[in-house]
Design a protein around this motif. Structure first.
Motif, short mmCIF file in Angstrom:
data_model
loop_
_atom_site.label_atom_id
_atom_site.label_comp_id
_atom_site.label_asym_id
_atom_site.label_seq_id
_atom_site.Cartn_x
_atom_site.Cartn_y
_atom_site.Cartn_z
N LEU A 5 0.82 -1.27 -0.05
CA LEU A 5 -0.01 0.04 -0.13
C LEU A 5 0.98 1.19 0.05
CD1 LEU A 5 -2.78 1.05 0.34
CD2 LEU A 5 -2.37 1.16 2.76
N ARG A 6 0.55 2.15 -1.12
CA ARG A 6 1.44 3.53 -0.97
C ARG A 6 0.36 4.64 -1.13
NH1 ARG A 6 3.86 -0.50 -4.36
NH2 ARG A 6 2.47 0.39 -5.96
N GLN A 7 0.75 5.67 -0.23
CA GLN A 7 0.06 6.88 -0.05
C GLN A 7 0.79 7.95 -0.80
OE1 GLN A 7 -1.93 7.53 3.37
NE2 GLN A 7 -1.26 9.71 3.43
N TYR A 8 0.08 8.72 -1.57
CA TYR A 8 0.58 10.01 -2.13
C TYR A 8 -0.23 11.09 -1.89
CZ TYR A 8 2.76 6.19 -4.98
OH TYR A 8 3.41 5.21 -5.59
N ALA A 62 5.89 -8.14 -3.76
CA ALA A 62 5.41 -6.80 -3.44
C ALA A 62 6.34 -5.96 -3.00
CB ALA A 62 4.80 -7.19 -1.83
N VAL A 63 7.77 -6.61 -2.84
CA VAL A 63 8.80 -5.88 -2.39
C VAL A 63 9.34 -5.23 -3.73
CG1 VAL A 63 11.24 -6.16 -1.90
CG2 VAL A 63 9.61 -6.97 -0.57
N GLU A 64 9.30 -6.07 -4.88
CA GLU A 64 9.49 -5.58 -6.10
C GLU A 64 8.61 -4.44 -6.70
OE1 GLU A 64 11.34 -5.04 -10.07
OE2 GLU A 64 12.20 -5.62 -8.04
N SER A 65 7.38 -4.61 -6.41
CA SER A 65 6.35 -3.52 -6.72
C SER A 65 6.78 -2.39 -6.01
CB SER A 65 4.89 -4.00 -6.18
OG SER A 65 4.07 -3.08 -6.24
N ASN A 66 7.16 -2.13 -4.75
CA ASN A 66 7.45 -1.04 -4.24
C ASN A 66 8.72 -0.46 -4.87
OD1 ASN A 66 5.60 -0.61 -2.27
ND2 ASN A 66 6.57 -1.72 -0.91
N ARG A 67 9.77 -1.16 -5.22
CA ARG A 67 10.87 -0.84 -5.96
C ARG A 67 10.53 -0.11 -7.24
NH1 ARG A 67 13.55 -1.10 -9.78
NH2 ARG A 67 12.46 -2.69 -10.84
N LEU A 68 9.70 -0.63 -7.96
CA LEU A 68 9.31 -0.41 -9.21
C LEU A 68 8.41 1.14 -9.18
CD1 LEU A 68 8.88 -0.94 -12.33
CD2 LEU A 68 6.65 -1.83 -11.65
N ALA A 69 7.78 1.17 -8.11
CA ALA A 69 6.85 2.34 -7.88
C ALA A 69 7.91 3.54 -7.65
CB ALA A 69 5.93 2.25 -6.61
N ALA A 70 8.74 3.32 -6.55
CA ALA A 70 9.71 4.28 -6.35
C ALA A 70 10.50 4.74 -7.59
CB ALA A 70 10.91 3.87 -5.32
N ALA A 71 10.93 4.12 -8.59
CA ALA A 71 11.55 4.26 -9.90
C ALA A 71 10.64 4.90 -10.85
CB ALA A 71 12.11 2.93 -10.38
N TRP A 72 9.58 4.56 -10.90
CA TRP A 72 8.55 4.93 -11.67
C TRP A 72 8.54 6.46 -11.29
CZ3 TRP A 72 3.76 7.37 -12.10
CH2 TRP A 72 3.03 7.36 -13.20
N VAL A 73 8.11 6.65 -10.00
CA VAL A 73 7.84 8.07 -9.81
C VAL A 73 9.03 9.02 -9.83
CG1 VAL A 73 7.50 9.50 -7.42
CG2 VAL A 73 6.09 7.50 -7.81
N ALA A 74 10.30 8.47 -9.50
CA ALA A 74 11.62 9.30 -9.89
C ALA A 74 11.57 9.60 -11.35
CB ALA A 74 12.69 8.17 -9.53
N PRO A 81 4.32 13.34 -6.82
CA PRO A 81 5.12 13.28 -5.76
C PRO A 81 5.57 11.73 -5.28
CG PRO A 81 3.04 13.97 -5.23
CD PRO A 81 2.85 13.78 -6.54
N PRO A 82 6.73 11.75 -4.65
CA PRO A 82 7.00 10.68 -3.95
C PRO A 82 6.05 10.06 -2.89
CG PRO A 82 8.90 11.87 -4.10
CD PRO A 82 7.73 12.76 -4.37
N ALA A 83 5.90 8.85 -2.78
CA ALA A 83 4.90 8.37 -1.81
C ALA A 83 5.38 8.78 -0.29
CB ALA A 83 4.83 6.80 -1.59
N THR A 84 4.11 9.25 0.41
CA THR A 84 4.33 9.67 1.66
C THR A 84 4.56 8.39 2.60
OG1 THR A 84 2.08 9.82 2.11
CG2 THR A 84 3.54 12.13 1.40
N ASN A 85 4.04 7.49 2.38
CA ASN A 85 4.01 6.13 3.03
C ASN A 85 3.96 4.97 2.10
OD1 ASN A 85 4.16 4.78 5.50
ND2 ASN A 85 1.83 4.49 5.68
N ALA A 86 4.83 4.07 2.17
CA ALA A 86 4.87 2.74 1.62
C ALA A 86 5.07 1.58 2.56
CB ALA A 86 5.76 2.66 0.47
N GLU A 87 4.11 0.65 2.47
CA GLU A 87 4.02 -0.36 3.54
C GLU A 87 3.63 -1.75 2.73
OE1 GLU A 87 2.80 0.38 7.64
OE2 GLU A 87 1.63 1.90 6.35
N GLU A 88 4.31 -2.89 3.17
CA GLU A 88 3.76 -4.30 2.62
C GLU A 88 3.61 -5.02 3.85
OE1 GLU A 88 5.97 -7.07 2.58
OE2 GLU A 88 8.06 -6.25 2.78
#
Length: 94
Positions: A5-8, A62-74, A81-88
């Motif tokens: 779960l990621r929050q923006y 799930a871990v790869e999803s968070n990595r991919l999301a951070a790279a996509w946002v960058a 904006p970058p996620a203010t919270n990301a948890e799995e």
């Protein structure tokens, strides 16, 4: 199953973000092994907050999803904006 779960916050151009998420981020998520589902949800009454929920068959997905999301946002710094919270964690009820 595992979910992430990621929050923006501070979203100013929701329609543009939604279009780009559907066009490029969701297809990338679907390529992660163990992909089950992805949701992008507008939770801001005034449109300023979004959350995403990704579900995978394994923690690694799930871990790869968070990595991919951070790279996509960058790669889209003027779009979202970058996620203010990301948890799995494990899905305990489905």
């Amino acid at each position: 199953m595992y979910a992430t779960l990621r929050q923006y916050e501070g979203i100013e151009n929701a329609a543009e973000i939604i279009k780009e998420v559907a066009a490029s981020f969701l297809p990338a998520q679907k390529n992660i092994p163990g992909f089950v589902s992805y949701c992008f949800v507008d939770v801001g009454e005034s449109g300023g907050r979004m959350i995403s929920l990704s579900v995978f068959t394994s923690k690694e997905g799930a871990v790869e999803s968070n990595r991919l999301a951070a790279a996509w946002v960058a790669q889209h710094p003027n779009l979202i904006p970058p996620a203010t919270n990301a948890e799995e964690g494990p899905v305990v009820v489905s």
